[in-house]
Design a protein around this motif. Structure first.
Motif, PDB file in Angstrom:
ATOM      1  N   VAL A  59       5.962  -8.370 -59.520  1.00  0.00           N
ATOM      2  CA  VAL A  59       4.947  -9.403 -59.788  1.00  0.00           C
ATOM      3  C   VAL A  59       4.646  -9.460 -61.288  1.00  0.00           C
ATOM      4  O   VAL A  59       4.581 -10.539 -61.887  1.00  0.00           O
ATOM      5  N   LEU A  60       4.504  -8.279 -61.897  1.00  0.00           N
ATOM      6  CA  LEU A  60       4.225  -8.245 -63.346  1.00  0.00           C
ATOM      7  C   LEU A  60       5.347  -8.934 -64.120  1.00  0.00           C
ATOM      8  O   LEU A  60       5.097  -9.661 -65.086  1.00  0.00           O
ATOM      9  N   ARG A  61       6.589  -8.712 -63.682  1.00  0.00           N
ATOM     10  CA  ARG A  61       7.732  -9.356 -64.370  1.00  0.00           C
ATOM     11  C   ARG A  61       7.630 -10.878 -64.248  1.00  0.00           C
ATOM     12  O   ARG A  61       7.834 -11.604 -65.223  1.00  0.00           O
ATOM     13  N   LEU A  78       4.996 -12.543 -63.931  1.00  0.00           N
ATOM     14  CA  LEU A  78       3.845 -12.997 -64.728  1.00  0.00           C
ATOM     15  C   LEU A  78       4.096 -12.897 -66.234  1.00  0.00           C
ATOM     16  O   LEU A  78       3.215 -13.202 -67.029  1.00  0.00           O
TER      17      LEU A  78
END
Lengths: 427, 243
Positions: A330-332, A334
Motif C-alpha cells: 500500500v505504501l508503494r 501511495l
C-alpha cells in the motif's frame, strides 16, 4: 504534524511492542555483559595491585609457591604453610640492600576475619596503597602486647569500636568446626583505620609479641598440662618467635618507586633455600594472565550474546516484514519508493540497536556497581569499574552497526515485496 | 526518465488528458500471446469512465499497467501527459503517489495509523510542502463527513472506512483516480452510496475517474462505459491461460 519516516518507524515498533522490547532487552544484555567485563577487567587488576602497596618483595617460609604466598600474605586467602623465625629478618636486613622488612604472622582469626600479627612499623613504613600511608580514623598503632588495630571494614561489619575488648581464635575454623577461642587472653582495640580500598580493610592487626605468647601458651599446655600459669613474654623461647612472612622494600632514592638494585637484590634473595621470595607485582600479573584466558572466553560469550541479539533483531524484523507485506505494498502505491522502504527497515533495525546499546550501557553501570559492591562485601576488593568513553562509544557504534547489518536481510525482503501480489483482494 | 520534474505538474502536463494508452501490448513472462492489446484508449481530464469486463478479462492487469506496477511489452501509458514507463522505479513510485489516486476494493487502510494519518500518507511521499499536509487531510475528512479524524480504521464503520480511502486517494489532488471494483464488497444499497461518493468527490476535485467493475448496474452512472473485450484485441486464448 506531518507523517515522517520517524512516524512510520515509531508506529512499526509500537505495533509489535512486545517483540521490540524483547529484542532491545537481548541486545542490551549483550552490550551490558561486554561493557561490564571490559570495565571490570582492568579494574580487577588495579584492585589486586593496590593491596601490595609500597612493598617490593614478599618473603615467606621455604618451598612454597610464590603466587600462593602472595595470595596468603597480601590478600588473606588462607594461611602460609611454612614459617620463618624472626631472626631471619635481622639476617636478611643485614645482608641485603633492604630499606625495611616488616614481620607478619597469619593464621589466627576474629569471628571469621583474618588477624595479622605484626609490628608497629607496619603502620609507619608500609603503605597499603603506594603513596598513601595508613590513616587512623580513631586511636593509633599498638605499642604494647594485647592491643589491636581494626581495619575500616572489619570495624564496620563486626561493630568494633575503640576500647572494645575481644579474644582471638586460633586458626580460622571451617564451617561446622568449633572455634578454639583464646578467652584467657583479651585484646583491646586501640585504633581503627580509615578505609584504604584494599583487602587490609577487612583485617584485624595485632601485636606480634602477643601472638607469640598466645601460641606459646598452647605449647606450654601441651608440655605441662592444664595447670600452668598464664603465659607472659618471659615464657617465650626462641622457637616461639615465628613469623609467616616479611613485607620488604629494597632501598630506593626518596620519591622513587623502584631502584636499579631491585633486580639483583631479588635474585640474591631467591638463592636462599630457606625462604620463598615473591615479587607481588609479578605474581599478580601472572594471576591475571591466567584470569585473562578465562576472561577472553567470557568476553567471547558476551560477544556471542550480542551476535545472538543481532540475529534476533533480524528474525523479528523479517517476521514483521512477512506480516506487513500488504502494508508495504500500500505504501508503494501511495508513492513510497523501494529505496525508502529499504531505508525504513534498516533504520528501524538501527534504532533497535541504539536502544539496546542505551539499555546495555545503563545496565552495565548498574551491573558494575552491583558486582563491585558484592566484591567489596564478600572479598573486600575495592573495584572501581572504569568505563572509558572510547570503549562505551565504540560499543554503542558497533552495536548500531551490527543491528543495521542485521536489518539488511529483512530490508531486502521488504524492498522486493511484490505490490501486485500483496494487493490482491483476499479470496 | 527520472528527473526532478517527474512529480511536479508542468504546464505541458496540466492540459494533457488524464490517461492516454497507445498501441499497448502486455504479456506475462513465459506467455507467447499477449494478454492485452489496446490500440488506443484515452480518459480526458475530469472524465469518468467505467471499464467493465468479466473476471479474468485483464481488468486488474490494465490497472496495474496504468499504475506503473507492470511494464508493457509494447506501447505507452501516459498519465497526466507523462509516459509512466519511461520513468525509473523510484521516480515512477513518486509520480504514482502524486498523480494517481487509488481506491481499492478492500480499502487497504493502514492499521496502526489514524484516519487523518491515512489521508496524510500519500502527502508524506509527495513534493507538497509538509506544512500543508494536515490542513489538506483535515479538509478532505471534513468534506467526506468523517468527524473522528483521530480514530483508527478498525474503530470506523465500513462506510466511514471507504470514505477515508476515498479521501486518501484524493489527498494529492491527482489527475487520475483508479477505482478497483469499489462496490464488490458492499451490498447494493451501500454500493450506490459508495459510487455516489467516489464520483462526486472526483468531480469536485477535477480528477478523472477510471472505474473497473464487473457490476452492470453501474453502466449508466458514467460519462462513458466500455467493455474491456471491445478494447482488447488480444487473442481470447491468452485470457484463459491466466484466468
Amino acid at each position: 504534524m506531518p507523517i515522517t519516516d520517524t512516524t512510520l518507524i515509531a508506529r512499526s515498533l509500537k505495533a509489535r511492542l512486545f517483540s521490540t522490547v524483547t529484542t532491545v532487552a537481548v541486545v542490551g544484555l549483550g552490550v551490558a555483559l561486554m561493557l561490564v567485563l571490559l570495565g571490570m577487567r582492568d579494574a580487577g587488576e588495579k584492585a589486586f595491585s593496590r593491596g601490595k602497596g609500597n612493598m617490593h618483595i614478599l618473603v615467606s617460609g621455604a618451598q612454597q609457591d610464590p603466587m600462593v604466598t602472595v595470595l596468603n600474605s597480601v590478600f588473606y586467602s588462607g594461611s602460609p604453610r611454612n614459617y620463618l623465625f624472626i631472626t631471619k629478618r635481622d639476617e636478611l636486613l643485614a645482608n641485603n640492600p633492604l630499606a625495611w622488612a616488616i614481620p607478619t604472622q597469619l593464621g589466627d582469626s576474629y569471628r571469621g576475619l583474618p588477624v595479622m600479627a605484626t609490628t608497629p612499623e607496619f603502620f609507619t613504613l608500609f603503605e597499603p596503597a603506594d603513596g598513601a600511608p595508613w590513616r587512623f580514623a580513631q586511636g593509633e598503632p599498638f605499642d604494647a602486647p594485647f592491643e589491636i588495630v581494626i581495619g575500616a571494614e572489619a570495624a564496620r561489619i563486626r561493630g568494633l569500636e575503640m576500647g572494645d575488648r575481644v579474644s582471638l581464635t586460633h586458626g580460622t575454623p571451617k564451617r561446622g568446626e568449633e572455634a578454639h577461642v583464646h578467652e584467657e587472653f583479651v585484646y583491646e582495640v586501640v585504633g581503627v583505620l580509615e578505609p584504604t580500598a584494599t583487602l587490609h580493610d577487612r583485617a584485624v592487626f595485632s601485636d606480634l609479641t602477643s601472638s607469640w605468647i598466645l601460641h606459646a601458651h598452647d605449647r606450654r599446655l601441651n608440655e605441662s598440662g592444664p595447670d600452668i600459669s598464664l603465659t607472659t613474654e618471659a615464657d617465650l623461647i626462641d622457637e616461639d618467635r615465628k613469623i609467616t612472612g616479611l613485607y620488604a622494600r629494597v632501598l630506593t632514592r626518596p620519591g622513587m618507586a623502584l631502584s636499579a638494585i631491585y633486580q639483583s637484590a631479588f635474585n640474591t634473595l631467591r638463592q636462599d633455600p630457606t625462604i620463598t621470595v615473591a615479587a607481588p607485582d609479578q605474581e599478580i600479573s601472572k594471576l591475571f594472565t591466567i584470569v585473562g584466558n578465562i576472561d577472553q572466553i567470557i568476553v567471547a560469550l558476551a560477544a556471542t550474546v550480542l551476535v545472538v541479539g543481532a540475529i534476533t533483531v533480524m528474525l523479528v524484523l523479517y517476521q514483521a516484514m512477512e506480516q506487513r507485506r500488504r502494508q508495504i505494498a500500500v505504501l508503494r502505491v501511495l508513492g513510497c519508493t523501494k529505496p525508502r522502504i529499504f531505508g525504513l527497515v534498516v533504520t528501524e533495525s538501527a534504532i533497535i540497536g541504539a536502544a539496546g546499546a542505551g539499555v546495555g550501557i545503563l545496565l552495565s553501570v548498574l551491573g558494575a556497581r552491583v558486582v563491585a559492591d558484592i566484591m567489596y562485601r564478600r572479598l573486600g576488593l575495592v573495584i572501581e569499574p572504569g568505563f572509558e568513553p572510547r570503549i562505551v562509544l565504540g560499543m554503542a557504534v558497533g552495536t548500531i552497526a551490527l543491528a543495521s547489518v542485521a536489518g539488511i536481510i529483512p530490508a531486502v525482503s521488504a524492498y522486493r515485496t511484490s505490490v501486485i501480489r500483496n494487493l490482491r483482494p483476499a479470496a | 526518465m527520472a528527473g526532478s520534474n517527474a512529480d511536479t505538474k508542468t504546464p505541458e502536463t496540466t492540459h494533457a488528458g488524464a490517461l492516454e494508452i497507445t498501441d499497448l501490448a502486455f504479456a506475462y513472462p513465459g506467455q507467447r500471446e499477449p494478454l492485452l492489446e489496446i490500440a488506443s484508449f484515452a480518459c480526458g481530464a475530469g472524465e469518468q469512465v467505467l471499464l467493465a469486463g468479466r473476471s479474468g478479462a485483464g481488468k486488474s492487469t490494465l490497472l496495474n499497467l496504468v499504475m506503473g506496477l507492470l511494464d508493457p511489452t509494447r506501447g505507452s501509458v501516459r498519465v497526466a501527459g507523462r509516459d509512466l514507463h519511461r520513468l525509473s522505479g523510484a521516480a515512477r513510485d513518486r509520480f504514482r503517489g502524486r498523480h494517481i489516486g487509488v481506491v481499492f476494493q478492500s480499502f487497504h487502510l493502514l492499521h496502526g495509523f489514524t484516519a487523518l494519518e491515512n489521508v496524510m500518507m500519500p502527502l508524506a511521499f509527495s513534493d507538497i510542502p509538509a506544512k500543508e499536509h494536515e490542513a489538506r487531510a483535515r479538509a478532505l475528512l471534513e468534506e467526506l463527513d468523517i468527524p473522528r479524524a483521530g480514530a483508527l480504521p478498525e474503530n470506523l464503520s465500513i462506510g466511514q472506512q471507504q470514505r477515508v480511502a476515498v479521501a486518501r486517494a484524493l489527498a494529492c489532488e491527482p489527475e487520475l483516480v483508479l477505482a478497483d471494483e469499489p462496490t464488490a464488497s458492499l451490498d447494493p444499497e451501500n454500493g450506490i452510496i459508495a459510487m455516489d461518493l467516489v464520483q462526486r468527490v472526483c468531480r469536485q476535485h477535477g480528477a478523472a475517474l477510471l472505474c473497473v467493475s464487473h457490476d452492470p448496474s453501474l453502466v449508466d452512472r458514467f460519462d462513458r462505459s466500455l467493455n474491456l473485450a471491445e478494447l482488447n484485441t488480444a487473442s481470447p486464448a491468452a485470457h484463459t491461460q491466466t484466468a
